[in-house]
Design an enzyme around this catalytic site. Structure first.
Site, short mmCIF file in Angstrom:
data_model
loop_
_atom_site.label_atom_id
_atom_site.label_comp_id
_atom_site.label_asym_id
_atom_site.label_seq_id
_atom_site.Cartn_x
_atom_site.Cartn_y
_atom_site.Cartn_z
N ASP A 112 16.62 98.44 42.45
CA ASP A 112 16.24 99.76 42.00
C ASP A 112 14.72 99.85 42.02
O ASP A 112 14.04 98.92 42.48
CB ASP A 112 16.86 100.09 40.63
CG ASP A 112 16.20 99.37 39.47
OD1 ASP A 112 15.30 98.52 39.68
OD2 ASP A 112 16.59 99.65 38.32
N THR A 148 15.22 94.33 34.71
CA THR A 148 15.52 93.10 33.96
C THR A 148 16.53 92.21 34.66
O THR A 148 16.67 91.05 34.32
CB THR A 148 16.10 93.42 32.56
OG1 THR A 148 17.35 94.10 32.73
CG2 THR A 148 15.13 94.24 31.73
N HIS A 172 28.33 75.11 40.35
CA HIS A 172 29.46 75.13 39.42
C HIS A 172 30.25 76.44 39.43
O HIS A 172 31.44 76.43 39.11
CB HIS A 172 28.99 74.86 37.99
CG HIS A 172 28.51 73.46 37.79
ND1 HIS A 172 28.21 72.96 36.55
CD2 HIS A 172 28.30 72.44 38.66
CE1 HIS A 172 27.82 71.71 36.66
NE2 HIS A 172 27.86 71.37 37.94
N CYS A 179 16.84 94.48 39.60
CA CYS A 179 16.44 95.67 38.86
C CYS A 179 15.34 95.25 37.90
O CYS A 179 14.84 94.12 37.99
CB CYS A 179 17.62 96.35 38.15
SG CYS A 179 18.32 95.49 36.74
N HIS A 195 35.32 72.37 39.14
CA HIS A 195 34.72 73.70 39.09
C HIS A 195 35.57 74.72 39.84
O HIS A 195 35.59 75.89 39.48
CB HIS A 195 33.30 73.65 39.66
CG HIS A 195 32.44 72.65 38.99
ND1 HIS A 195 32.08 72.75 37.66
CD2 HIS A 195 31.88 71.50 39.44
CE1 HIS A 195 31.33 71.71 37.33
NE2 HIS A 195 31.20 70.94 38.39
#
Length: 147
Positions: free
Chosen positions: A8, A68, A99, A66, A134
């Site tokens: 963004d 954050t 993992h 974005c 995993h």
């Protein structure tokens, strides 16, 4: 490897830096789904474009950015077949591949600096899924989508 990247307005500069890191590999094909400026856009729209490429097989992996990294990672993880990991450090990026077999990496343009972002991207691109115990856990995560 084919990677679809998008951001963004809050991470346009970081996206350009990440593209330069990916270019260093020489054998990674990058598709940029935008945005290309600082005018406000909605990160769920970008997340949807990235994830559409990944789940369709048009891209092997995606990188979602974005301000954050939080919002776009949440949006990515709403798409069936996506395992998006928000990583702000190298260790998390490495583990998300080894993992969790993360197929989308998310970062925040207002959180991660260009230098650390490059190291995070390198760890994530070079990371290989270990499988084994995993694999069972990733299968359980993916089974949640079926409920």
């Amino acid at each position: 490897m084919k990677i679809t990247i998008g951001s963004d307005h809050g991470a346009v500069q970081l996206k350009e830096e990440v593209k330069m890191v990916l270019k260093e590999y020489g054998d990674i094909e990058v598709t940029d789904v935008g945005t290309f400026g600082t005018e406000s856009v909605d990160y769920p729209d970008i997340a949807e474009k990235i994830c559409a490429d990944v789940v369709s097989g048009k891209a092997d992996r995606g990188i979602a950015l974005c301000g954050t990294g939080i919002g776009i990672s949440i949006a990515c993880n709403k798409v069936k077949g996506i395992r998006c990991a928000l990583c702000n450090d190298v260790y998390s990026a490495k583990m998300s591949r080894q993992h969790n077999n993360a197929n989308v990496l998310a970062m925040g343009g207002r959180v991660v600096g260009f230098g650390p972002a490059g190291e995070i991207v390198r760890a994530w691109v070079e990371g290989e899924f270990e499988g084994g115990r995993h694999e069972r856990r990733v299968n359980k995560i993916m089974a949640i989508e079926q409920k």
